[in-house]
Write a protein that holds these residues in place. Structure first.
Motif, PDB file in Angstrom:
ATOM      1  N   ASP A   1     -17.099  -1.998  -9.396  1.00 32.01           N
ATOM      2  CA  ASP A   1     -17.789  -3.273  -9.585  1.00 32.01           C
ATOM      3  C   ASP A   1     -19.246  -3.246  -9.148  1.00 32.01           C
ATOM      4  OD1 ASP A   1     -15.791  -5.009 -10.682  1.00 32.01           O
ATOM      5  OD2 ASP A   1     -14.727  -4.708  -8.804  1.00 32.01           O
TER       6      ASP A   1
ATOM      7  N   GLY B   1     -18.107  -5.142  -3.828  1.00 29.86           N
ATOM      8  CA  GLY B   1     -18.421  -3.917  -4.587  1.00 29.86           C
ATOM      9  C   GLY B   1     -18.259  -2.649  -3.761  1.00 29.86           C
ATOM     10  N   PHE B   2     -17.770  -2.798  -2.518  1.00 27.89           N
ATOM     11  CA  PHE B   2     -17.543  -1.618  -1.676  1.00 27.89           C
ATOM     12  C   PHE B   2     -16.089  -1.568  -1.211  1.00 27.89           C
ATOM     13  CE2 PHE B   2     -22.030  -1.899  -1.604  1.00 27.89           C
ATOM     14  CZ  PHE B   2     -22.449  -0.580  -1.570  1.00 27.89           C
TER      15      PHE B   2
ATOM     16  N   LYS C   1     -17.505  -9.220   4.255  1.00 33.75           N
ATOM     17  CA  LYS C   1     -17.342  -8.070   3.365  1.00 33.75           C
ATOM     18  C   LYS C   1     -18.532  -7.957   2.417  1.00 33.75           C
ATOM     19  CE  LYS C   1     -12.478  -7.026   3.141  1.00 33.75           C
ATOM     20  NZ  LYS C   1     -11.218  -7.070   2.388  1.00 33.75           N
ATOM     21  N   ILE C   2     -18.906  -6.740   2.090  1.00 35.98           N
ATOM     22  CA  ILE C   2     -19.954  -6.534   1.080  1.00 35.98           C
ATOM     23  C   ILE C   2     -19.216  -6.272  -0.237  1.00 35.98           C
ATOM     24  CG2 ILE C   2     -22.067  -5.275   0.523  1.00 35.98           C
ATOM     25  CD1 ILE C   2     -22.164  -6.235   3.395  1.00 35.98           C
TER      26      ILE C   2
ATOM     27  N   LYS D   1     -10.533   6.515  -1.041  1.00 37.45           N
ATOM     28  CA  LYS D   1     -11.194   6.417   0.261  1.00 37.45           C
ATOM     29  C   LYS D   1     -12.448   7.290   0.292  1.00 37.45           C
ATOM     30  CE  LYS D   1      -8.255   3.396   1.490  1.00 37.45           C
ATOM     31  NZ  LYS D   1      -8.661   1.991   1.251  1.00 37.45           N
TER      32      LYS D   1
ATOM     33  N   ARG E   1       0.839  -1.197   0.000  1.00 33.56           N
ATOM     34  CA  ARG E   1       0.000   0.000   0.000  1.00 33.56           C
ATOM     35  C   ARG E   1       0.879   1.254   0.000  1.00 33.56           C
ATOM     36  NH1 ARG E   1      -2.883  -3.365  -0.773  1.00 33.56           N
ATOM     37  NH2 ARG E   1      -5.020  -3.739  -0.088  1.00 33.56           N
TER      38      ARG E   1
ATOM     39  N   ASN F   1     -17.494   0.794  -5.342  1.00 38.31           N
ATOM     40  CA  ASN F   1     -16.405   0.876  -6.319  1.00 38.31           C
ATOM     41  C   ASN F   1     -16.952   0.523  -7.703  1.00 38.31           C
ATOM     42  OD1 ASN F   1     -16.315  -2.030  -6.565  1.00 38.31           O
ATOM     43  ND2 ASN F   1     -15.235  -2.074  -4.596  1.00 38.31           N
TER      44      ASN F   1
HETATM   45  C1  LIG Z   1     -11.049  -3.613  -2.381  1.00 42.22           C
HETATM   46  C2  LIG Z   1     -10.496  -4.013  -1.009  1.00 42.22           C
HETATM   47  C3  LIG Z   1      -9.700  -5.307  -1.158  1.00 42.22           C
HETATM   48  C4  LIG Z   1      -9.589  -2.881  -0.547  1.00 42.22           C
HETATM   49  O1  LIG Z   1      -9.101  -3.275   0.646  1.00 42.22           O
HETATM   50  P1  LIG Z   1      -8.116  -2.473   1.605  1.00 42.22           P
HETATM   51  O2  LIG Z   1      -8.017  -1.047   1.284  1.00 42.22           O
HETATM   52  O3  LIG Z   1      -6.891  -3.262   1.682  1.00 42.22           O
HETATM   53  O4  LIG Z   1      -8.922  -2.528   2.896  1.00 42.22           O
HETATM   54  P2  LIG Z   1      -9.063  -3.798   3.837  1.00 42.22           P
HETATM   55  O5  LIG Z   1      -9.529  -4.997   3.106  1.00 42.22           O
HETATM   56  O6  LIG Z   1      -7.787  -3.922   4.608  1.00 42.22           O
HETATM   57  O7  LIG Z   1     -10.210  -3.272   4.768  1.00 42.22           O
HETATM   58  C5  LIG Z   1     -10.069  -2.221   5.732  1.00 42.22           C
HETATM   59  C6  LIG Z   1     -11.254  -2.315   6.685  1.00 42.22           C
HETATM   60  O8  LIG Z   1     -12.459  -2.022   5.987  1.00 42.22           O
HETATM   61  C7  LIG Z   1     -13.301  -3.175   5.979  1.00 42.22           C
HETATM   62  N1  LIG Z   1     -13.810  -3.345   4.623  1.00 42.22           N
HETATM   63  C8  LIG Z   1     -13.161  -3.096   3.486  1.00 42.22           C
HETATM   64  N2  LIG Z   1     -13.936  -3.397   2.431  1.00 42.22           N
HETATM   65  C9  LIG Z   1     -15.101  -3.844   2.955  1.00 42.22           C
HETATM   66  C10 LIG Z   1     -16.285  -4.291   2.377  1.00 42.22           C
HETATM   67  N3  LIG Z   1     -16.419  -4.351   1.050  1.00 42.22           N
HETATM   68  N4  LIG Z   1     -17.292  -4.654   3.183  1.00 42.22           N
HETATM   69  C11 LIG Z   1     -17.178  -4.597   4.529  1.00 42.22           C
HETATM   70  N5  LIG Z   1     -16.051  -4.184   5.133  1.00 42.22           N
HETATM   71  C12 LIG Z   1     -15.027  -3.806   4.352  1.00 42.22           C
HETATM   72  C13 LIG Z   1     -12.400  -4.346   6.311  1.00 42.22           C
HETATM   73  O9  LIG Z   1     -13.113  -5.435   6.873  1.00 42.22           O
HETATM   74  C14 LIG Z   1     -11.418  -3.725   7.240  1.00 42.22           C
HETATM   75  O10 LIG Z   1     -12.022  -3.592   8.501  1.00 42.22           O
HETATM   76  P3  LIG Z   1     -11.152  -3.839   9.847  1.00 42.22           P
HETATM   77  O11 LIG Z   1     -10.094  -2.775   9.797  1.00 42.22           O
HETATM   78  O12 LIG Z   1     -12.164  -3.693  10.920  1.00 42.22           O
HETATM   79  O13 LIG Z   1     -10.586  -5.225   9.711  1.00 42.22           O
HETATM   80  C15 LIG Z   1     -11.648  -4.207   0.008  1.00 42.22           C
HETATM   81  O14 LIG Z   1     -12.348  -3.003   0.169  1.00 42.22           O
HETATM   82  C16 LIG Z   1     -12.586  -5.322  -0.402  1.00 42.22           C
HETATM   83  O15 LIG Z   1     -12.302  -6.498  -0.147  1.00 42.22           O
HETATM   84  N6  LIG Z   1     -13.742  -4.965  -1.034  1.00 42.22           N
HETATM   85  C17 LIG Z   1     -14.662  -5.979  -1.509  1.00 42.22           C
HETATM   86  C18 LIG Z   1     -14.170  -6.578  -2.822  1.00 42.22           C
HETATM   87  C19 LIG Z   1     -14.299  -5.645  -3.966  1.00 42.22           C
HETATM   88  O16 LIG Z   1     -15.317  -4.982  -4.130  1.00 42.22           O
HETATM   89  N7  LIG Z   1     -13.267  -5.592  -4.799  1.00 42.22           N
HETATM   90  C20 LIG Z   1     -13.253  -4.763  -5.990  1.00 42.22           C
HETATM   91  C21 LIG Z   1     -12.234  -3.699  -5.875  1.00 42.22           C
HETATM   92  S1  LIG Z   1     -12.348  -2.539  -7.192  1.00 42.22           S
END
Ligand SMILES: CC(C)(COP(=O)(O)OP(=O)(O)OC[C@H]1O[C@@H](n2cnc3c(N)ncnc32)[C@H](O)[C@@H]1OP(=O)(O)O)[C@@H](O)C(=O)NCCC(=O)NCCS
Length: 376
Positions: A313, A259-260, A256-257, A266, A14, A311
């Protein structure tokens, strides 16, 4: 290793700036391709125009754009051998598995696959992009026991995809909606699949191999696979009334949900706004607004409870659903569009290559004493 560097090691790289690039920027939440704001491109350009921009660093003139559109359409024809191979895939093969394997196999049917000259790479770029769309459409027909449909010379890549999928003249509105979705997915700086493509290209492997590496990374549910999961969620929810208990249950189970959230944005993904509007318009047009309304209800709950924004998606799921595209083709469609960005990055990597080889901060045991097998 230098101790300061080791102390700064971050999981997931990151905020690590890994290389210099002049293709795509994400600055203060604004996404630009070659300095052009994605909002302007999505509203005013065609996908082929964006492809030209990504590959040539400037917008095309009218004849250059038409020449690129035509060569993509002409080169989209799949070799018979590749089609025969796809027909032999086991029935359970998912479209994303088919695309991954077909992209690799495309090299074996391409006489220039090992030619690394800029001219050959330029020609392969056009073939790969065109053939990716044909592979996705053809595989969907093959698995449904229907004959693949050959691409037409007069259509855009988006129009041709819908035509090859259905065998019918594409609706102009549907073709434009898909074209716009392609523009929004075309490139996104050093996302996981593009980084994978550049790591592969950095070894000076051929273009098809680097594209295959990228597809493997895109396939995962945390990257390109999320759009399909969003549609699965919408189907599981089923009705607007079920949104609230379903999402609440997800929160309670700490799931996780899909698409978010986003690793870079951020305060919201600038592509989501366009897809949300497309979803709204298509919902109205098709008289099936429930998918759009369920999506906005989910968005309201997730923003309120977690301050996580949709996001790219999230709304692309309902957009593709409105276009009657089966949900397991959503990620392959992402791959078609993103091929344009992968290729731009692969070419940039070849042009100023440096092998990508980071270091790991070792956190394991040290000075272990080897013991013989019977003393363990
Ligand atoms: C895209 C993604 C991987 C980015 O992740 P990141 O910046 O590394 O953030 P993290 O996965 O470390 O999450 C940080 C916090 O937010 C939460 N969070 C992040 N995305 C979330 C989601 N979609 N739903 C619920 N909680 C979420 C995590 O559980 C974490 O909480 P915690 O600190 O209490 O453990 C992540 O948001 C995700 O898995 N999203 C869902 C998959 C998705 O839509 N992917 C398409 C990306 S364009």
């Amino acid at each position: 290793m230098n101790q300061t560097a080791a102390n700064q090691a971050t999981d997931g790289l990151r905020d690590v700036v890994a290389l210099n690039s002049d293709i795509c920027s994400i600055e203060n939440g604004v996404l630009c391709y070659r300095g052009y704001n994605i909002d302007d491109l999505a509203e005013n350009s065609s996908f082929e125009e964006v492809v030209y921009l990504l590959w040539n660093s400037r917008l095309p003139k009218r004849d250059e754009l038409e020449a690129l559109r035509l060569s993509i359409a002409e080169q989209a024809q799949l070799p018979e051998g590749l089609l025969a191979m796809m027909k032999a895939f086991p029935r359970r093969t998912t479209p994303m598995e088919a695309v991954r394997t077909a992209a690799s196999a495309m090299a074996m049917f391409d006489a220039e696959s090992e030619d690394m000259s800029p001219a050959a790479n330029g020609r392969k770029a056009i073939r790969i992009l065109g053939q990716m769309a044909s592979v996705v459409a053809a595989y969907d027909r093959i698995r449904n026991d229907r004959a693949p449909v050959a691409p037409r010379r007069d259509l855009t890549l988006a129009g041709n995809f819908l035509y090859m999928l259905t065998g019918l003249q594409p609706e102009p509105l549907a073709a434009r909606a898909l074209d716009k979705a392609y523009i929004l997915h075309a490139d996104h700086e050093l996302n996981a699949s593009t980084f994978a493509a550049r790591v592969a290209a950095g070894t000076l492997t051929d273009m098809h191999s680097a594209i295959t590496a990228a597809i493997c990374a895109l396939k995962g549910p945390l990257h390109g696979g999320a759009n399909e999961q969003v549609m699965r969620m919408l189907n599981e929810i089923g009705t607007e009334k079920q949104v609230e208990p379903y999402i609440r249950r997800k929160f309670e189970n700490h799931e996780k949900i899909m698409g978010f959230g986003h690793a870079v944005y951020k305060n919201g993904d600038p592509r989501a706004r366009h897809l949300k509007e497309m979803s709204r318009q298509l919902g109205k047009l098709t008289g099936q607004e429930q998918w759009y309304r369920m999506s906005t209800d989910i968005e309201d709950m997730v923003v309120k409870a977690k301050n996580l924004k949709p996001n790219v998606d999230f709304y692309s799921a309902s957009v593709y659903h409105y276009l009657h595209i089966p949900s397991d083709l959503f990620t392959p469609i992402f791959a078609i569009s993103r091929s344009s960005g992968w290729i731009a990055h692969i070419l940039e990597q070849y042009n100023r290559n440096k092998l990508i080889r980071p270091r790991a901060n070792y956190i394991g045991e040290r000075n272990q004493k080897w013991v013989s097998m019977d003393r363990r």
